[in-house]
Enzyme design. Structure first.
Site, short mmCIF file in Angstrom:
data_model
loop_
_atom_site.label_atom_id
_atom_site.label_comp_id
_atom_site.label_asym_id
_atom_site.label_seq_id
_atom_site.Cartn_x
_atom_site.Cartn_y
_atom_site.Cartn_z
NE ARG A 47 -2.59 1.52 9.62
CZ ARG A 47 -3.44 0.73 9.38
NH1 ARG A 47 -4.31 0.81 8.41
NH2 ARG A 47 -3.51 -0.44 10.24
CB CYS A 52 -12.21 -1.59 4.46
SG CYS A 52 -11.25 -2.65 5.80
CE LYS A 77 -7.78 3.10 9.49
NZ LYS A 77 -8.88 2.83 8.68
CB CYS A 124 -13.97 -3.32 1.24
SG CYS A 124 -14.56 -5.05 1.68
CE LYS A 129 -6.43 -1.04 11.28
NZ LYS A 129 -7.25 -1.27 10.17
CB CYS A 158 -9.37 -9.13 2.29
SG CYS A 158 -9.73 -8.59 4.02
CB CYS A 214 -15.43 -9.02 7.05
SG CYS A 214 -14.21 -7.83 7.48
NE ARG A 222 -3.76 0.00 2.60
CZ ARG A 222 -4.40 -0.60 3.69
NH1 ARG A 222 -4.16 0.14 4.93
NH2 ARG A 222 -5.26 -1.51 3.75
FE1 SRM Z 1 -9.47 -1.87 6.13
C1 SRM Z 1 -8.01 -4.45 7.68
C2 SRM Z 1 -8.52 -2.93 3.28
C3 SRM Z 1 -9.79 1.27 4.72
C4 SRM Z 1 -11.05 -0.85 9.05
N1 SRM Z 1 -8.14 -3.40 5.54
C5 SRM Z 1 -7.87 -4.27 6.41
C6 SRM Z 1 -6.85 -5.38 5.70
C7 SRM Z 1 -5.45 -4.85 5.58
C8 SRM Z 1 -7.35 -6.88 5.84
C9 SRM Z 1 -6.25 -7.58 6.89
O1 SRM Z 1 -5.96 -7.06 7.78
O2 SRM Z 1 -5.65 -8.45 6.67
C10 SRM Z 1 -7.55 -5.26 4.19
C11 SRM Z 1 -6.74 -5.63 2.81
C12 SRM Z 1 -7.45 -5.99 1.81
C13 SRM Z 1 -6.71 -6.17 0.42
O3 SRM Z 1 -6.81 -7.48 0.09
O4 SRM Z 1 -6.43 -5.44 0.01
C14 SRM Z 1 -8.11 -3.57 4.00
N2 SRM Z 1 -8.93 -0.97 4.28
C15 SRM Z 1 -8.63 -1.69 3.12
C16 SRM Z 1 -8.75 -0.72 2.03
C17 SRM Z 1 -8.00 -1.00 0.89
C18 SRM Z 1 -10.37 -0.90 1.70
C19 SRM Z 1 -10.67 -0.26 0.00
O5 SRM Z 1 -11.36 -1.02 -0.49
O6 SRM Z 1 -10.35 0.89 -0.28
C20 SRM Z 1 -8.61 0.51 2.45
C21 SRM Z 1 -7.18 1.19 2.65
C22 SRM Z 1 -7.07 2.37 3.15
C23 SRM Z 1 -5.79 3.11 3.06
O7 SRM Z 1 -5.48 3.51 1.92
O8 SRM Z 1 -5.25 3.05 4.08
C24 SRM Z 1 -9.23 0.44 4.00
N3 SRM Z 1 -10.08 -0.05 6.75
C25 SRM Z 1 -10.29 1.13 6.04
C26 SRM Z 1 -11.30 1.84 6.66
C27 SRM Z 1 -11.91 3.32 6.04
C28 SRM Z 1 -11.03 4.39 6.50
O9 SRM Z 1 -10.07 4.45 7.36
O10 SRM Z 1 -11.57 5.36 6.37
C29 SRM Z 1 -11.84 1.28 7.86
C30 SRM Z 1 -12.96 1.82 8.99
C31 SRM Z 1 -12.36 2.77 9.66
C32 SRM Z 1 -11.62 2.48 10.93
O11 SRM Z 1 -10.50 2.22 10.69
O12 SRM Z 1 -12.17 2.11 11.98
C33 SRM Z 1 -10.93 0.08 7.97
N4 SRM Z 1 -9.60 -2.50 8.13
C34 SRM Z 1 -10.10 -2.03 8.87
C35 SRM Z 1 -10.54 -2.81 10.33
C36 SRM Z 1 -10.96 -2.70 11.57
C37 SRM Z 1 -10.33 -1.89 12.47
C38 SRM Z 1 -10.69 -1.68 13.77
O13 SRM Z 1 -10.63 -0.83 14.59
O14 SRM Z 1 -11.46 -2.84 14.03
C39 SRM Z 1 -9.46 -3.82 9.76
C40 SRM Z 1 -8.97 -5.11 10.61
C41 SRM Z 1 -7.98 -4.80 11.77
O15 SRM Z 1 -7.41 -3.86 11.70
O16 SRM Z 1 -7.79 -5.76 12.53
C42 SRM Z 1 -8.79 -3.69 8.41
FE1 SF4 Z 2 -11.23 -7.33 4.15
FE2 SF4 Z 2 -13.63 -6.79 5.81
FE3 SF4 Z 2 -11.84 -4.89 5.16
FE4 SF4 Z 2 -13.27 -5.54 3.33
S1 SF4 Z 2 -14.05 -4.69 5.23
S2 SF4 Z 2 -11.16 -5.33 2.94
S3 SF4 Z 2 -13.26 -7.95 3.89
S4 SF4 Z 2 -11.06 -6.37 6.40
#
Ligand code: SRM
Ligand code: SF4
Length: 611
Positions: A166, A519, A241, A470, A239, A476, A515, A97
């Protein structure tokens, strides 16, 4: 933002979370990830040795540490079945990323990212919901070259993932007639730089030639010096943000961030920022102690105090965040555990002075910046909707069989970037802005897009424009259901239904995730669709475009094939019972999801004449 409590709970509920007196978790019980960080010598660990050990992947500790360097060890989950009987079911590859503060890039950088995707990754480029870029399918042997190439174009993967600040989001609109946006964007870049990790491990692992480079140890060479003045050796518990947005344009979804700076401005001048803290979307349904939260309004700071207040909040999270249970380690839980007033007092102590009360200004508008806009300096910018952020050439269609075999967005972008050389910005809705355009570029950009089977933003439906999904399957590891790959089809089915209801011009956000980690931020939008298990989803209603209200569960465990009819029934209810100018989210919130459900089920059963 709305302080009203929803009548039906969203997933998780703050009230159910334990209150544990606002003290850090006992050091003896730290999580495995914390142990890996402690032992890592500022994120170095065994990554250098494991990078060249010939194995397809890394060991457990390195996998955790690598996230801070911007890469995730993954596998294509679809190939597992075909590998039955092989030594390992997982064919390991890496997601990398790029962190791009405010999504701001040059044409040359974007072209280089597209080339990288072709040469070292899976041939696609993925724009993210936080204005970043992801590559998938990189093999271990190409990881160093990938990260090097990203750094060669003056971008970085450091802290794109991991327990650090981030990508700092910021409204990307290049409006030059109003200095507020420019000034705010500059501030966002300054904060991104200020909070970037200082460890030398990144440079040492990825940017030093392993044959000729000096062999130093990340922290070792600077004994006695503070390596990470803000983070310390164990970085943050989770993390973190940050986003910068405007009251009239909350395109960054500021309330979903750990830290938000909402610019307060008058007559083209920035008066300061309202500071919002503790937003976050992810939940673990099996853990009642987890919940999505909107950020809380903490106080107001003048512009010169932005870096200092951000540092104070990060440091409070560093010292008081939970380091034993990662499920409840985000800032939202720290605030919930300490209580908002105690948290504010602690932040003021670290900040060194009291916070001023919040300025009354709050989010009241939203612009996705899609389409043609004047920049204010005689030039234009164009927002191109990129469906779910996926840049590729494909034989699949954009949204209908008509253009089968014809959709070549990647090639079209290459041509636009080479020929016109616009500035580039990535939006928080996985889309692209081309900036600094001349009026004559309009015809040429349209020609190029059409020649490659790509619809202009003006030719797609409002529904598609305001949707996002997402990544989910197949890469993922946390996905329990499809998202990016099925949302376009769902929208294909919904479009005629929306048209029949006469709602084609109504803007509402529809967001899908594979899930509950959320994201694509599905918990504060109008219609959230969250993967529950393979092929089944939870539908949420009652958030809104402004992103300042959480939605609530409408129906659970809905099979994918029923999503279209369920959503259509909700829209029929909205059409029949809304008041003038009421948005979908506001309508569902006012009427209540229970009443909407009763109405919609009757409609589906034919009792209202249209089922
Ligand atoms: Fe996310 C984890 C993709 C924005 C909440 N996110 C992941 C992972 C890395 C899966 C993993 O941990 O193994 C995903 C990678 C999948 C893949 O194959 O690419 C993933 N997140 C993404 C992206 C690429 C989604 C997208 O379709 O664009 C976004 C990347 C953003 C970036 O450039 O930095 C992305 N993730 C977000 C957002 C939205 C935001 O930040 O505005 C959220 C919700 C806001 C938040 O953080 O609460 C988000 N991602 C999560 C979470 C839940 C975090 C939590 O506090 O519970 C996880 C899981 C974790 O961290 O354990 C996660
Ligand atoms: Fe993966 Fe869940 Fe984030 Fe979608 S919402 S990219 S399934 S961790």
């Amino acid at each position: 933002m709305s302080d009203e409590t929803p009548s039906t709970p969203a997933l998780g509920d703050p009230a159910a979370a334990p209150l544990t007196a606002g003290v850090p978790a006992p050091a003896a019980k730290v999580s495995g990830v914390e142990l890996a960080k402690i032992a890592s010598n500022y994120l170095l660990g065994d990554i250098p040795q494991e990078l060249v050990d010939g194995a397809p992947g890394f060991g457990k500790a390195s996998i955790h540490l690598l996230k801070n360097h911007g890469t995730y060890q993954q596998d294509d989950r679809e190939t597992r079945k075909a590998r039955e009987g092989a030594k390992s079911l997982r064919e390991i590859s890496f997601m990398v990323r790029t962190r791009i503060p405010g999504g701001k890039m040059t044409a040359a950088q974007m072209l280089a990212e597209i080339d990288l995707g072709d040469e070292l990754a899976n041939g696609t480029v993925r724009l993210t919901t936080r204005q970043g870029i992801q590559h998938h399918g990189i093999v271990k042997g190409d990881l160093k070259a990938t990260i090097q190439r990203i750094n060669e174009i003056q971008l970085s993967t450091l802290a794109a993932c991991g327990d650090v600040e981030r990508n700092v989001m910021c409204c990307p609109a290049p409006l030059r007639n109003n200095p507020v946006r420019d000034q705010m964007q500059t501030m966002a870049s300054r904060l991104a730089e200020h909070l970037a990790p200082q460890t030398r491990a990144y440079h040492e692992i990825w940017l030093t030639d392993s044959d000729t480079g000096e062999k130093t140890l990340a922290g070792g060479g600077s004994a006695g010096k503070e390596i990470e003045p803000i983070y310390g050796p164990t970085y943050l518990p989770r993390k973190f943000k940050t986003a910068f947005g405007l009251p009239e344009d909350n395109c960054v979804d500021i309330y979903a961030n750990d830290l938000g700076f909402l610019v307060v401005h008058e007559a083209g001048k920035i008066l300061g920022y309202n500071v919002l803290a503790g937003g976050g979307m992810g939940v673990t349904p099996s853990a009642a102690k987890t919940f999505p939260a909107l950020a809380k309004r903490l106080g107001f700071v003048p512009e010169e105090d932005v870096l200092a207040i951000a540092t104070a909040i990060v440091e409070v999270q560093r010292d008081f965040g939970n380091r034993s249970d990662r499920k409840v380690a985000r800032l939202k839980y720290t605030i919930h555990t300490m209580g908002l007033e105690n948290f504010r007092a602690k932040v003021e102590e670290y900040f060194g002075k009291p916070l001023l009360p919040c300025h009354p200004s709050d989010v009241h508008g939203f612009d996705d910046h899609i389409g043609w806009h004047e920049q204010g300096n005689g030039k234009f910018f164009y927002g191109l909707n990129v469906e779910n952020g996926r840049i590729l050439d494909t034989h699949k269609t954009q949204d209908s069989e008509k253009h089968a075999g014809d959709f070549r967005l990647k090639t079209a972008l290459r041509q636009i970037l080479k020929e016109i050389q616009p500035g580039v910005r990535i939006t928080a809705h996985q889309s692209l802005l081309f900036t600094d355009l001349h009026i004559t570029d309009r015809v040429r950009i349209t020609e190029i897009l059409h020649a490659h089977g790509v619809k202009t933003s003006e030719e797609i439906s409002t529904l598609r424009r305001w949707s996002m999904a997402c990544v989910a399957l197949p890469t993922c590891s946390l996905a329990v259901a499809e998202s990016e790959r099925v949302l376009p089809g769902l929208i294909d089915s919904l479009e005629p239904e929306v048209a029949k209801l006469g709602l084609s011009n109504d803007a509402f956000t529809l967001r899908m995730t594979g899930c509950p980690n959320a994201c694509a931020r599905p918990y504060n939008c109008d219609i959230g669709i969250v993967g529950r298990t393979l092929g089944k989803y939870t539908i949420f209603l009652g958030g809104r475009l402004l992103g300042d209200r959480l939605n609530v569960i409408y129906k659970d465990v809905v099979p994918f094939d029923e999503l279209c009819k369920e959503i259509t029934a909700v829209l029929a209810c909205y059409k029949a019972e809304r008041t003038a100018a009421e948005t979908l989210g506001d309508f569902c919130h006012r009427k209540g999801v229970d009443a909407v459900r009763v109405w919609a089920d009757e409609w589906l059963a034919g009792a209202r004449g249209h089922g």
